[in-house]
Design an enzyme around this catalytic site. Structure first.
Site, mmCIF file in Angstrom:
data_model
loop_
_atom_site.group_PDB
_atom_site.id
_atom_site.type_symbol
_atom_site.label_atom_id
_atom_site.label_comp_id
_atom_site.label_asym_id
_atom_site.label_seq_id
_atom_site.Cartn_x
_atom_site.Cartn_y
_atom_site.Cartn_z
ATOM 1 N N HIS A 125 -1.912 39.630 -76.326
ATOM 2 C CA HIS A 125 -1.703 40.894 -77.028
ATOM 3 C C HIS A 125 -3.034 41.477 -77.464
ATOM 4 O O HIS A 125 -4.063 40.795 -77.508
ATOM 5 C CB HIS A 125 -0.835 40.697 -78.275
ATOM 6 C CG HIS A 125 -1.499 39.879 -79.341
ATOM 7 N ND1 HIS A 125 -1.716 38.530 -79.214
ATOM 8 C CD2 HIS A 125 -2.019 40.229 -80.551
ATOM 9 C CE1 HIS A 125 -2.328 38.077 -80.295
ATOM 10 N NE2 HIS A 125 -2.539 39.092 -81.120
ATOM 11 N N ASP A 141 -4.071 43.656 -80.988
ATOM 12 C CA ASP A 141 -3.414 43.719 -82.298
ATOM 13 C C ASP A 141 -2.752 45.063 -82.564
ATOM 14 O O ASP A 141 -3.364 46.126 -82.375
ATOM 15 C CB ASP A 141 -4.426 43.429 -83.413
ATOM 16 C CG ASP A 141 -4.870 41.977 -83.377
ATOM 17 O OD1 ASP A 141 -4.043 41.110 -83.050
ATOM 18 O OD2 ASP A 141 -6.059 41.729 -83.641
ATOM 19 N N HIS A 146 -5.983 39.091 -76.527
ATOM 20 C CA HIS A 146 -6.297 37.712 -76.892
ATOM 21 C C HIS A 146 -5.029 36.892 -77.040
ATOM 22 O O HIS A 146 -3.919 37.440 -77.161
ATOM 23 C CB HIS A 146 -7.158 37.651 -78.155
ATOM 24 C CG HIS A 146 -6.543 38.277 -79.363
ATOM 25 N ND1 HIS A 146 -6.488 39.643 -79.557
ATOM 26 C CD2 HIS A 146 -5.936 37.725 -80.440
ATOM 27 C CE1 HIS A 146 -5.888 39.905 -80.696
ATOM 28 N NE2 HIS A 146 -5.527 38.765 -81.262
ATOM 29 N N ARG A 183 -7.884 36.942 -91.760
ATOM 30 C CA ARG A 183 -8.232 38.032 -90.831
ATOM 31 C C ARG A 183 -8.241 39.366 -91.548
ATOM 32 O O ARG A 183 -7.342 39.634 -92.355
ATOM 33 C CB ARG A 183 -7.220 38.073 -89.694
ATOM 34 C CG ARG A 183 -7.724 38.824 -88.470
ATOM 35 C CD ARG A 183 -6.645 38.969 -87.430
ATOM 36 N NE ARG A 183 -5.934 40.216 -87.634
ATOM 37 C CZ ARG A 183 -4.859 40.589 -86.937
ATOM 38 N NH1 ARG A 183 -4.372 39.799 -86.011
ATOM 39 N NH2 ARG A 183 -4.290 41.745 -87.178
HETATM 40 C C1 SIN Z 1 -4.438 36.679 -83.888
HETATM 41 O O1 SIN Z 1 -3.774 37.079 -82.950
HETATM 42 O O2 SIN Z 1 -4.960 37.432 -84.693
HETATM 43 C C2 SIN Z 1 -4.660 35.194 -84.060
HETATM 44 C C3 SIN Z 1 -5.739 34.705 -83.187
HETATM 45 C C4 SIN Z 1 -6.052 33.255 -83.432
HETATM 46 O O3 SIN Z 1 -5.483 32.651 -84.354
HETATM 47 O O4 SIN Z 1 -6.882 32.712 -82.714
#
Ligand code: SIN
Length: 269
Positions: free
Chosen positions: A100, A102, A245, A260
Site C-alpha cells: 500500500h 498510506d 510499502h 509514525r
Molecule cells: C506502515 O504501513 O506504516 C507500517 C510499516 C512498518 O511497520 O514497517
C-alpha cells in the site's frame, strides 16, 4: 552535491541511507533542503541511531509539511498527530501487511510518512518498499496509453471496518488518477494499491479486476524494491506519492514497536 549529510544509495532505483545528521537537534534550512532532495532522488531514506522523543519526531516531520491526523487509527495520548506501530504476542494483525501507499483513500493522500522504531525483533520485521516510478517505467507503451487519463476508487471503509468492526463509522473514499505526476520530480508513477484501491472507474468489474490484478503483481516486482532491515532507533521516511510499502510479519510473537507521523499531501494529478 550534499554538504551537510552523507547519502549512500541502497539499490540502483530506490532507497538511500543518510548519515551525519542528528535528528534530536534542530536542523538548518540547508540540511532540510538536502534531506528533501535525497527523498526526491531516492523516494525512501533511512537514518540509524536516532533516539527520538515525540517532540523531536514531530519537529523533524513538520520541517516537510503539516502533520495530519490519521482518519482510521487512533492516535497516542497527548499527540493527535502520532500513531503507534506496535506488534507483540497478543497481536491479531499488524499495520501495513499488504502492499500500500498510506491513506490513498484521502482526497489529499499524505505526501510522506516517517516511522521511528525503538524496539525491533532480533531478526525479521523488515519493511519492503517498491518504486512506483520503476513500476510505471517498466509498463509497455500500450499499457501506459491504456491507463492514461483513467481513475480508480480508493476506499478506507473495507480496510478499517475489518480491523475495528465499527460498521457505522465512515472512512474516506476518493477517486485518483491511476498514473500520477509527482509534483516535485515531474516523473510519472503508478498510483493503485492492493489495500485501498477497489476498482477502476468506467470499465466493467471483470476488466477492472483483471487490470488491477496485473498491476498489483507488476508493482511487487523485486527489481523495483529496496528492503530495510530495522535496528533499534532507526527511522524510515518515505514518499507516498511514488512508493508502496509492505511490513513483513515474520517475527510473531516478538515485539516490534515505534511511532509514525504522517505529512499532509496534495490532490494527485
Ligand atoms: C506502515 O504501513 O506504516 C507500517 C510499516 C512498518 O511497520 O514497517
Amino acid at each position: 552535491m550534499y554538504q551537510t549529510i552523507q547519502v549512500t544509495p541502497m539499490t540502483q532505483r530506490v532507497g538511500a541511507e543518510i548519515f551525519g545528521v542528528d535528528l534530536t537537534q534542530s536542523l538548518s534550512a540547508q540540511t532540510y533542503d538536502e534531506i528533501r532532495r535525497a527523498l526526491t532522488e531516492y523516494q525512501v531514506i533511512f537514518f540509524r541511531d536516532q533516539k527520538l522523543d515525540h517532540d523531536s519526531h514531530k519537529r523533524f516531520g513538520r520541517g516537510f509539511g503539516e502533520l495530519i491526523i490519521h482518519p482510521g487509527v487512533p492516535s497516542i495520548e497527548g499527540h493527535p498527530d502520532i500513531v503507534a506501530i506496535h506488534a507483540d504476542a497478543q497481536s491479531k494483525y499488524i499495520a501495513g501487511e499488504n502492499w500500500h501507499s498510506d491513506l490513498t483513500c484521502n482526497e489529499e493522500p499524505p505526501m510522506g510518512s516517517i516511522l521511528y522504531l525503538h524496539t525491533v525483533p532480533e531478526v525479521g520485521g523488515d519493511t519492503l518498499f517498491s518504486s512506483m516510478y520503476a513500476a510505471y517505467d517498466a509498463l509497455s507503451d500500450k499499457m501506459k496509453a491504456y491507463l492514461e487519463g483513467m481513475t480508480a476508487e480508493h476506499d478506507g471503509n473495507h480496510v478499517y471496518q475489518k480491523i475495528f468492526k465499527d460498521l457505522d463509522k465512515r472512512y474516506p473514499c476518493s477517486d485518483h488518477p491511476i498514473v500520477r505526476t509527482h509534483p516535485v520530480s515531474g516523473r510519472k508513477a503508478l498510483f493503485v494499491n492492493a489495500s485501498y484501491t477497489t476498482h477502476i472507474n468506467g470499465v466493467s468489474d471483470d476488466e477492472s479486476d483483471a487490470i488491477l490484478a496485473y498491476l498489483y503483481q507488476h508493482c511487487a516486482n523485486p527489481n523495483f524494491q529496496v528492503r530495510f532491515r530495522w535496528k533499534p532507533h532507526s527511522l524510515a521516511f518515505w514518499d507516498n506519492r511514488c512508493l508502496q510499502h509492505l511490513a513483513v510479519w515474520d517475527y510473531f510473537p516478538q515485539v516490534r514497536s515505534g511511532f509514525r507521523v504522517t505529512i499532509k499531501g496534495e490532490k494527485p494529478v
